[in-house]
Design a protein around this motif. Structure first.
Motif, short mmCIF file in Angstrom:
data_model
loop_
_atom_site.label_atom_id
_atom_site.label_comp_id
_atom_site.label_asym_id
_atom_site.label_seq_id
_atom_site.Cartn_x
_atom_site.Cartn_y
_atom_site.Cartn_z
N GLU A 1 -54.95 -49.53 -6.90
CA GLU A 1 -55.29 -49.10 -5.54
C GLU A 1 -56.79 -49.31 -5.24
O GLU A 1 -57.21 -49.14 -4.10
CB GLU A 1 -54.93 -47.62 -5.34
N ARG B 1 -53.42 -57.29 -3.84
CA ARG B 1 -52.34 -56.43 -3.37
C ARG B 1 -51.67 -57.05 -2.14
O ARG B 1 -50.46 -57.09 -2.01
CB ARG B 1 -52.87 -55.03 -2.99
N HIS C 1 -46.79 -51.92 -9.91
CA HIS C 1 -47.13 -51.84 -8.50
C HIS C 1 -45.99 -52.41 -7.64
O HIS C 1 -45.62 -51.84 -6.62
CB HIS C 1 -48.42 -52.61 -8.26
N ALA D 1 -40.86 -47.62 -2.38
CA ALA D 1 -41.37 -47.12 -1.10
C ALA D 1 -40.60 -47.77 0.05
O ALA D 1 -40.20 -47.10 1.00
CB ALA D 1 -42.86 -47.42 -0.98
N GLU E 1 -38.07 -46.03 2.82
CA GLU E 1 -38.24 -46.16 4.26
C GLU E 1 -36.93 -46.57 4.91
O GLU E 1 -36.55 -46.05 5.96
CB GLU E 1 -39.33 -47.18 4.59
N ASP F 1 -34.59 -43.59 4.94
CA ASP F 1 -34.98 -42.65 5.99
C ASP F 1 -34.52 -43.12 7.36
O ASP F 1 -34.01 -42.35 8.17
CB ASP F 1 -36.51 -42.48 6.01
N GLN G 1 -32.46 -29.81 12.14
CA GLN G 1 -33.64 -30.17 12.92
C GLN G 1 -33.32 -31.27 13.93
O GLN G 1 -33.78 -31.24 15.07
CB GLN G 1 -34.73 -30.63 11.96
N MET H 1 -31.43 -29.83 16.80
CA MET H 1 -32.32 -29.09 17.69
C MET H 1 -33.11 -30.04 18.57
O MET H 1 -33.22 -29.84 19.78
CB MET H 1 -33.27 -28.25 16.84
N GLU H 2 -33.64 -31.09 17.95
CA GLU H 2 -34.48 -32.03 18.69
C GLU H 2 -33.67 -32.71 19.80
O GLU H 2 -34.12 -32.79 20.95
CB GLU H 2 -35.06 -33.05 17.73
N LEU I 1 -32.89 -30.13 22.61
CA LEU I 1 -34.01 -29.74 23.45
C LEU I 1 -34.42 -30.89 24.38
O LEU I 1 -34.74 -30.67 25.55
CB LEU I 1 -35.20 -29.29 22.61
N ASN I 2 -34.41 -32.12 23.84
CA ASN I 2 -34.74 -33.25 24.70
C ASN I 2 -33.73 -33.40 25.83
O ASN I 2 -34.08 -33.73 26.96
CB ASN I 2 -34.83 -34.54 23.89
N ILE J 1 -32.05 -31.00 27.17
CA ILE J 1 -32.27 -29.92 28.13
C ILE J 1 -33.29 -30.36 29.17
O ILE J 1 -33.10 -30.18 30.37
CB ILE J 1 -32.76 -28.64 27.40
N VAL J 2 -34.37 -30.99 28.69
CA VAL J 2 -35.39 -31.47 29.63
C VAL J 2 -34.81 -32.56 30.52
O VAL J 2 -34.95 -32.54 31.74
CB VAL J 2 -36.62 -32.02 28.87
N ARG K 1 -31.93 -20.20 14.95
CA ARG K 1 -33.20 -20.85 15.29
C ARG K 1 -33.03 -21.80 16.46
O ARG K 1 -33.89 -21.91 17.32
CB ARG K 1 -33.73 -21.64 14.09
N ALA L 1 -35.01 -21.62 19.97
CA ALA L 1 -35.77 -22.73 20.55
C ALA L 1 -35.26 -23.05 21.96
O ALA L 1 -36.04 -23.33 22.87
CB ALA L 1 -35.68 -23.96 19.66
N MET M 1 -39.78 -26.15 19.01
CA MET M 1 -39.31 -26.27 17.63
C MET M 1 -40.35 -25.79 16.64
O MET M 1 -40.04 -25.15 15.64
CB MET M 1 -38.94 -27.72 17.33
N VAL N 1 -40.59 -21.93 16.64
CA VAL N 1 -39.47 -21.33 15.91
C VAL N 1 -39.73 -21.43 14.41
O VAL N 1 -39.49 -20.49 13.66
CB VAL N 1 -38.15 -22.02 16.30
#
Lengths: 135, 293, 120
Positions: free
Chosen positions: B71, B79, B142, B149, B153, B156, B191, B194-195, B198-199, B201-202, B229, B233, C89, C92
């Motif tokens: 590094e 690198r 490396h 990594a 990604e 995810d 989560q 919830m996200e 809430l979006n 709702i707007v 929760r 929210a 969020m 909370v």
């Protein structure tokens, strides 16, 4: 806590209350530049606000540094103060631990808002908080 | 290890660059990691030559007296070159182990050259071979980390995409939304739910949202916390949540677990929740007069 | 007028628009100013618009809860409106649900609610 290589992307001295706003802004700007998601950004900037306020109120001021980490892209913040330190870290991280201006949810709350949270403190030796978040 | 001590490898790279390149190339061929099916000889040679040049340049600045820190600034060009080559090769389907072997193949030819040149100084020979080995190993590691990594990604991203698909928010009526939850509700999914909610709702300016848990397999303390929760929210946004699909069994479990729903409205069925939602936004459902004869 | 926010009065309702990146002192001043305005203008309703706030930490959250509590004591019904999804969020997560405060989606939703109760 090791400093990552290179210079921080931003450094904010925390001496007065206005500096809290400056710290939030610096982190917020960097997260924008890095393309962070809205929720990630809000969570992280909120956590920064908590630890910066802690350094100012209980540490008598300090320094906040922000780094951009790569692979995977993350943001890292290091906040140090030279204050009296925290005698019982376990207790300080518990919700309800009462302090002058917060509801005692600051430190524990900040920990829940980030991906990595490390704190080092000893009585008389100041406090250092490190936080890392993905984008 | 200082630059002066490393000079033999540096000299080799300076004087016999082409020879090292060819030997590296040959070793890869022998070990079957060259992949002529994916890359032409010219292409492969160009990649190797870029890497080797970056490698030689990095050795001029690097401090090898301590553990090799890939590094560090001195290695940044290498690198970069490495990640470019890795990207190109993996995109065409080269496996991680092949890429590691691809780099490790540099060890042997350089060691042979060192042996030729330092045959009269065994101590130095051993030192140089070992140091050079450390550097190449560090690079192989490396590359491995780089792969991990990148894979993380991708995982995810795929997870995020799947979650989006699995938590659709549906507008039932003007100002009324519902989100039917199916399967399990772990922290990450909660989560996401919830996200999205809430979006929405707007976006819809919704005043009532029905969170339907009919399809949720298990409601334990953690799931109950997630639901409460979410309701909290939703309320902070200025809307109201109704949790529907609470079966008699779930109700009993929740009480046994000591879950207090507080002010949150709950209904056994989505039908009962819908009636309540309509009432709150000022509508009612009425049977039309039966005009059929 | 406080630096943290603009306070407008419409009929019997005080509209408070909080600006982003306020300091702690600003918002404490706002608390004082708002309580005085409620009494002097005999306000029956207060709408606090936090749409501009990118973050609400525990300190600001506590002040928001206090603003609601104070207004209630002074007989003005208070709505906090315009909270962003990410802020909701995060609050909370911080275990701050502002349980004692009324909320609404937007200024107009709050005004409608106040009108329905004859307070605006």
């Amino acid at each position: 806590m090791n400093r990552p290589p290179g210079e921080p992307a931003a450094r904010v001295e925390l001496c007065r209350e206005r500096d809290l706003a400056a710290a939030r802004l610096a982190v917020s700007k960097l997260l924008d530049a890095m393309g962070a998601r809205a929720l990630r950004k809000t969570r992280f900037v909120t956590a920064v606000s908590e630890i910066a306020r802690n350094a100012l109120d209980h540490g008598g001021g300090g320094t906040l540094e922000v780094w951009q980490l790569a692979r995977p892209a993350r943001i890292r913040v290091l906040c140090r103060d030279a204050g009296p330190g925290i005698a019982d870290l376990e207790l300080a991280l518990t919700d309800g631990f009462s302090t002058a201006r917060s509801m005692g949810k600051g430190l524990g709350g900040a920990r829940r808002l980030v991906d990595e949270f490390r704190i080092e403190s000893r009585p008389g030796g100041g406090t250092t908080v490190e936080m890392v978040s993905k984008l | 290890m200082t630059a002066a001590q490393m000079s033999e490898v540096q000299t080799i790279l300076a004087e016999e660059f082409e020879a090292v390149l060819e030997a590296w190339f040959a070793t890869q061929k022998r070990e079957g990691v060259r992949r002529p099916d994916l890359f032409s000889d010219a292409e492969s040679r160009r990649q190797l030559s870029e890497l080797l040049r970056a490698f030689a340049a990095a050795l001029q600045q690097a401090d090898l007296s301590t553990a090799v820190d890939i590094e560090a600034e001195a290695w940044s060009d290498l690198r970069l070159a490495l990640s470019e080559v890795t990207l190109v090769r993996t995109e065409r389907g080269v496996a991680p182990w092949e890429m590691t072997a691809f780099v490790l193949a540099l060890k042997q030819p350089v060691a042979s050259l060192l042996q030729e040149r330092l045959s009269d100084d065994t101590g130095r020979l051993l030192q140089e071979v070992s140091d050079f080995g450390r550097v190449v190993d560090a690079f192989a590691m490396h590359i491995n980390e780089h792969f991990i990594a990148e894979r993380d990604e991708i995982i995810d991203r795929q997870r995020a995409e799947m979650m989006e698909l699995s938590t659709p928010v549906v507008q039932l009526w003007e100002r009324v939304l519902t989100i039917p939850l199916i399967g399990t509700l772990d922290s990450m999914r909660a989560q996401e739910v919830m996200e999205n909610l809430l979006n929405a709702i707007v976006e819809h300016q919704a005043e009532v949202v029905i969170v339907d848990i009919t399809g949720v397999r298990v409601v334990d303390t953690q799931v109950a916390q997630h639901l409460l929760r979410t309701a909290a929210a939703v309320r902070l946004m200025g809307a109201e949540a109704i949790i529907s699909g609470i079966s008699p069994k779930i109700a009993q479990t929740m009480v046994e677990l000591g879950v207090d729903v507080g002010e949150v409205t709950t209904r056994p069925t989505i039908r009962a929740a819908l009636a309540e939602a309509f009432r709150r936004v000022g509508f009612s459902i009425a049977r039309i007069e039966d005009t059929r004869v | 007028m406080s630096e943290a926010a603009s306070i407008y009065s419409v009929d019997k309702v005080l509209l408070v628009a909080i600006r982003d990146n306020i300091t702690d002192t600003d918002i404490i001043n706002l608390q004082e100013e708002l309580s005085e305005r409620i009494v002097s203008q005999k306000a029956r309703g207060v709408v606090i618009d936090i749409a501009a706030l990118e973050i609400v930490d525990t300190f600001v959250g506590r002040i928001l809860a206090q603003l609601s509590a104070i207004s209630r004591l002074l007989a003005a019904e208070t709505y906090i409106v315009g909270m962003r999804p990410a802020v909701a969020m995060t609050l909370v997560e911080l275990d701050m649900d502002l349980a004692g405060s009324r909320t609404a989606l937007s200024l107009s939703h709050a005004l409608r609610a106040l009108k329905a109760k004859g307070l605006a």
